[in-house]
Design a protein around this motif. Structure first.
Motif, PDB file in Angstrom:
ATOM      1  N   PRO A 126       0.898  -1.264  -0.022  1.00 50.26           N
ATOM      2  CA  PRO A 126      -0.043  -0.122  -0.119  1.00 50.26           C
ATOM      3  C   PRO A 126       0.820   1.431   0.035  1.00 50.26           C
ATOM      4  O   PRO A 126       1.784   1.245   0.706  1.00 50.26           O
ATOM      5  CB  PRO A 126      -0.878  -0.104   1.276  1.00 50.26           C
ATOM      6  N   GLY A 127       0.387   2.267  -0.970  1.00 52.53           N
ATOM      7  CA  GLY A 127       1.057   3.383  -1.106  1.00 52.53           C
ATOM      8  C   GLY A 127       2.658   3.335  -1.725  1.00 52.53           C
ATOM      9  O   GLY A 127       3.242   4.444  -1.661  1.00 52.53           O
ATOM     10  N   VAL A 128       3.000   2.199  -2.371  1.00 50.30           N
ATOM     11  CA  VAL A 128       4.079   2.252  -2.937  1.00 50.30           C
ATOM     12  C   VAL A 128       4.055   1.935  -4.287  1.00 50.30           C
ATOM     13  O   VAL A 128       3.223   1.032  -4.802  1.00 50.30           O
ATOM     14  CB  VAL A 128       5.023   1.251  -2.483  1.00 50.30           C
ATOM     15  N   SER A 129       4.574   3.001  -5.215  1.00 48.67           N
ATOM     16  CA  SER A 129       4.172   2.848  -6.725  1.00 48.67           C
ATOM     17  C   SER A 129       5.358   2.235  -7.437  1.00 48.67           C
ATOM     18  O   SER A 129       6.746   2.400  -6.844  1.00 48.67           O
ATOM     19  CB  SER A 129       3.927   4.390  -7.100  1.00 48.67           C
ATOM     20  N   SER A 175      11.064   3.406  -8.798  1.00 48.90           N
ATOM     21  CA  SER A 175      10.153   2.810  -7.908  1.00 48.90           C
ATOM     22  C   SER A 175      10.501   3.171  -6.435  1.00 48.90           C
ATOM     23  O   SER A 175      11.483   3.366  -6.122  1.00 48.90           O
ATOM     24  CB  SER A 175      10.193   1.490  -8.260  1.00 48.90           C
ATOM     25  N   GLY A 176       9.323   3.331  -5.740  1.00 50.08           N
ATOM     26  CA  GLY A 176       9.236   3.675  -4.504  1.00 50.08           C
ATOM     27  C   GLY A 176       9.750   2.325  -3.529  1.00 50.08           C
ATOM     28  O   GLY A 176      10.122   1.257  -3.897  1.00 50.08           O
ATOM     29  N   THR A 184      11.458  -2.705  -9.934  1.00 45.62           N
ATOM     30  CA  THR A 184      10.750  -3.216  -8.826  1.00 45.62           C
ATOM     31  C   THR A 184      11.282  -2.512  -7.596  1.00 45.62           C
ATOM     32  O   THR A 184      12.244  -1.584  -7.681  1.00 45.62           O
ATOM     33  CB  THR A 184      11.512  -4.688  -8.562  1.00 45.62           C
ATOM     34  N   ARG A 185      10.442  -2.795  -6.683  1.00 46.16           N
ATOM     35  CA  ARG A 185      10.594  -1.932  -5.556  1.00 46.16           C
ATOM     36  C   ARG A 185      11.999  -1.906  -5.106  1.00 46.16           C
ATOM     37  O   ARG A 185      12.982  -2.532  -4.960  1.00 46.16           O
ATOM     38  CB  ARG A 185       9.767  -2.594  -4.266  1.00 46.16           C
ATOM     39  N   TYR A 186      12.284  -0.744  -4.332  1.00 42.28           N
ATOM     40  CA  TYR A 186      13.460  -0.404  -3.660  1.00 42.28           C
ATOM     41  C   TYR A 186      14.756   0.238  -4.651  1.00 42.28           C
ATOM     42  O   TYR A 186      15.902   0.352  -4.124  1.00 42.28           O
ATOM     43  CB  TYR A 186      13.925  -1.553  -2.716  1.00 42.28           C
TER      44      TYR A 186
END
Length: 299
Positions: free
Chosen positions: A16-19, A76-77, A70-72
């Motif tokens: 949630p909240g991560v694009s 991306s967030g 991808t995340r991180y």
């Protein structure tokens, strides 16, 4: 070949909240048999590296392609930064596939996952587990099973890295503090991806400020327990596995291919092509993209 357009896109991750941010390559003219590819790259990758190389070529051939961070990592967030978590990458692939499937002109029955190097092990699991991804292609893969991990790190090295990663993750969960090491280094083996040949490719990106040479030590608590051989044993979809004698862990690639029960699997053994040539050598990129295109046209 056709021209293609590139659009910066943003879509939700499973967190949630991560694009997530990607580059969507759309062909000027779509073929009747065109496919849509969701693409991820190697360990610590950013989309501008190998994923972009394949996205450009496949779009020029008339396909739609999404190269995304991808995340991180990259645009991306997600926190902490430079956290290498393959379980989250699998979830991000599935999120990206859902976004791509909803785009105009995309045939949902021809949505294909494409993974490069360690991204292959994550893409393999996403293809096996997500019914909306209809086929898979992996190339120069680092496929994850116990034999391959020990060949990669040795028993002693694996145990040491796992213990360090678990300690770093416990510290993060207790205090919020993150321990980092470089992702690559020319001589130091206590980094995310040890070895001079890896450093020689990645440090150029770091020197230009295009890639963050950083690795969260806690990554090893998630990365090392991950495996892809059980996903291979589930795989019943069409699958193209591209590897070579000089790609990373060729025996692990063969084990994974042999484990797949799919009757629609294809192994393309590409002689002695060096592993990193699949990342940036034009003749290898062109040849590999053409092989993928030819395979997809028969689906």
């Amino acid at each position: 070949m056709t021209n293609s357009s590139i659009t910066k896109v943003r879509f939700d991750s499973a967190e949630p909240g991560v694009s997530l941010v990607g580059d969507l390559y759309t062909p000027a003219v779509s073929r009747p048999d065109s496919a849509a590819f969701v693409i991820i790259g190697p360990m610590t990758f950013q989309k501008e590296q190998a994923p972009t190389q394949y996205a450009r070529r496949l779009a020029a051939m008339g396909h739609t392609a999404l190269a995304f961070d991808t995340r991180y990592r990259g645009e991306s967030g997600g926190e902490p930064r430079a956290w290498e978590n393959p379980f989250h990458k699998v979830a991000d692939i599935i999120s990206a596939a859902a976004f791509l499937r909803a785009q105009p002109g995309v045939n949902p029955d021809r949505l294909i996952g494409l993974g490069i190097c360690q991204g292959s092990s994550e893409m393999l699991r996403a293809v096996a587990e997500d019914d909306t991804i209809k086929a898979g292609v992996t190339l120069a893969g680092q496929y994850r099973d116990h034999e391959g991990d020990i060949e990669w790190l040795t028993e002693e090295g694996y145990a040491a890295r796992l213990a360090q990663g678990q300690a770093a993750k416990a510290k993060y969960e207790a205090t919020g503090e993150i321990d980092y090491v470089p992702a690559v280094d020319e001589t130091d083996m206590n980094v995310g991806m040890p070895g001079k040949f890896v450093w020689e490719w990645y440090h150029v990106w770091a020197d230009k400020g295009l890639w963050d040479n950083r690795y969260a030590v806690m990554s090893d608590a998630d990365l090392l327990p991950y495996e892809s051989i059980s996903a291979a044993r589930m795989l019943t979809k069409p699958y193209l596995l591209i590897h070579s004698d000089n790609s990373f862990l060729p025996d692990a690639a063969r084990r994974h291919f042999e484990a797949m029960p799919s009757t629609r699997k294809t192994l393309l053994w590409d002689g002695d092509t060096p592993h990193l040539s699949y990342y940036d050598q034009p003749e290898v990129l062109d040849r590999t993209a053409s092989a993928i295109d030819a395979w997809v046209s028969q689906l």
